[in-house]
Design an enzyme around this catalytic site. Sequence first.
Site, PDB file in Angstrom:
ATOM      1  N   LYS A 112       0.853  -1.205   0.000  1.00 14.19           N
ATOM      2  CA  LYS A 112       0.000   0.000   0.000  1.00 14.19           C
ATOM      3  C   LYS A 112       0.882   1.247   0.000  1.00 14.19           C
ATOM      4  O   LYS A 112       1.952   1.259   0.638  1.00 14.19           O
ATOM      5  CB  LYS A 112      -0.891  -0.040   1.246  1.00 14.19           C
ATOM      6  CG  LYS A 112      -1.929   1.067   1.333  1.00 14.19           C
ATOM      7  CD  LYS A 112      -2.808   0.869   2.576  1.00 14.19           C
ATOM      8  CE  LYS A 112      -3.866   1.941   2.745  1.00 14.19           C
ATOM      9  NZ  LYS A 112      -4.706   1.726   3.935  1.00 14.19           N
TER      10      LYS A 112
ATOM     11  N   SER B 145      -9.650   1.771   3.118  1.00 12.34           N
ATOM     12  CA  SER B 145      -8.797   2.534   2.236  1.00 12.34           C
ATOM     13  C   SER B 145      -7.781   1.691   1.462  1.00 12.34           C
ATOM     14  O   SER B 145      -7.198   2.176   0.504  1.00 12.34           O
ATOM     15  CB  SER B 145      -8.048   3.606   3.034  1.00 12.34           C
ATOM     16  OG  SER B 145      -7.190   3.013   3.993  1.00 12.34           O
TER      17      SER B 145
ATOM     18  N   SER C  79      -9.709  -0.635   7.263  1.00 14.93           N
ATOM     19  CA  SER C  79      -9.152  -0.488   5.920  1.00 14.93           C
ATOM     20  C   SER C  79      -8.480  -1.712   5.314  1.00 14.93           C
ATOM     21  O   SER C  79      -8.152  -1.693   4.134  1.00 14.93           O
ATOM     22  CB  SER C  79      -8.163   0.673   5.898  1.00 14.93           C
ATOM     23  OG  SER C  79      -8.882   1.866   5.752  1.00 14.93           O
TER      24      SER C  79
HETATM   25  N1  GLN Z   1     -13.003   4.370   6.750  1.00  8.93           N
HETATM   26  C1  GLN Z   1     -12.356   4.633   7.999  1.00  8.93           C
HETATM   27  C2  GLN Z   1     -11.794   6.037   7.971  1.00  8.93           C
HETATM   28  O1  GLN Z   1     -11.972   6.689   7.003  1.00  8.93           O
HETATM   29  C3  GLN Z   1     -11.241   3.659   8.253  1.00  8.93           C
HETATM   30  C4  GLN Z   1     -10.063   3.887   7.387  1.00  8.93           C
HETATM   31  C5  GLN Z   1      -8.872   3.078   7.774  1.00  8.93           C
HETATM   32  O2  GLN Z   1      -8.979   2.043   8.418  1.00  8.93           O
HETATM   33  N2  GLN Z   1      -7.701   3.589   7.423  1.00  8.93           N
HETATM   34  O3  GLN Z   1     -11.208   6.498   8.889  1.00  8.93           O
END
Ligand code: GLN
Length: 500
Positions: A85, A160, A184
């Site tokens: 990532k 994400s 994410s």
């Molecule tokens: N969707 C959640 C956020 O926007 C989790 C994102 C993540 O785990 N990085 O914070």
Amino acid sequence: MAANGDFSLLERPAHELAALLDSGEVSSAELTRLALERIEALEPSLKAFLTITPEQAREAAEAVDSARARSESPSPLAGVPIAIKDNMCVDGVACTCASKILESYRAVYDATVVERVKAAGMPIVGKTNMDEFAMGSSTENSAFYPTHNPWDTGKVPGGSSGGSAAAVAARQVPLALGSDTGGSIRQPASFCGVTGLKPTYGRVSRYGLVAYGSSLDQIGPLTTDCRDAALLTRVIAGADPRDTTCADVEVPDLAAALTGDIKGLRIGIIQELMTEGIDAEVRGAIGKAAEALEDLGASVGEATIPHIDYSLPVYYLIAPAEASSNLARFDGMRYGHRTDQKASGHIDMYSRTRSEGFGDEVKRRIMTGTYALSAGYYDAYYLKAQKVRTLLRRDFEAALEKFDILISPTAPMTAFGIGELVDDPIAMYMADICTFTVNLAGIPGLSVPCGFSEAGMPIGMQLVGRAFDEATILRAGEAYQEATDHHRRVPEITAKEGLS
Ligand code: GLN
């Protein structure tokens, strides 16, 4: 064995590829070439990658092949290509976090996980797309382009870590690393029909991971099955003096823990996550999965997390508060983008740089986080949220005394359409309703494919365990995968491209 274009090899899990590498039936150079070709062929439809690193990958593959020829005993995943990532540093490679503000930044060192992946002989084929700074649930917040779900390219892959999940689902690469602050890794794993593990907070070093919510962030694997998740977690986990929150707790041989035996395991279904807010199709799939686990000899009961309704407000105070502090460093002085506009002083320069460099969602988080931390509001918001977080942690402790593991849907729905929720941040936040509570508690969570919707989209089941007990959720997940084949299904796109 690996004739030109024999992409079916990439449909195998990494542990099977490792066996072929061991017996000399395939080389890492061949596997890496196949992965790079498959990436090239599918990228126009998927856009899972931000950077592809063919030279480094080929070099690493040749090095591991010649080490093997010298009969140096390789680590279990040596030679298997991997994607990372884009919020983890790979020395010399762009690390943009899918943000304009870091568009021109090149990492000058390896993250600990990257160092360990390299030491394990795994060629890195590229950096995957994500929501900007990992804020989002659909990968649509990438400043560059959205990633498409391989099961239906009109749908999001989740986020994400959407690029990592899509790449593994489409078998562009057998394994990838993601990061999980509120879901994410698990939510995109669920949307794309792959396996994803968020380890216990402190299990994996965060050194070299661009911080989002420092008390929540964890790096973990996205793979096609639990055995691969166990193997890759073992590669990256363990104490690191460069991250003081990384715990000095022994990492067991997780793959050896996958005995297939879950007789007598006590499993609790989280009742609050099986109510109306969750799609009926998803609830149905979880009910069936619970029956399958029962057939394997586990006992299934009802678990409760009484404070779970507070998870969303608590997460959306703590995560943005920490983000606002972590993102203060992106000011045009030290890293990445600086405004070209004429500024009337350094404050004006910061402000112009940040206005240009950050996307809307990141700005929203910085504003709410700064507010929650500001004098006069700190006690009312941030401190209060921390107290409720303790209550949530205790709920999980109590439930995990009664049960060995807890299960729930990973996400309340299957993948939604690209563009469908972009104008509704709260609806987007709800996509992680089943997962962020696990980050708040600091315990491990795993997502495994457990069925498909009528529209043909994957559904994921979340398995939650006690702190530092990834072994038990992986054991249950693997036993379930041995008895089912949802995780073996490969999206049509591979066939359409003539790759399968
Ligand atoms: N969707 C959640 C956020 O926007 C989790 C994102 C993540 O785990 N990085 O914070």
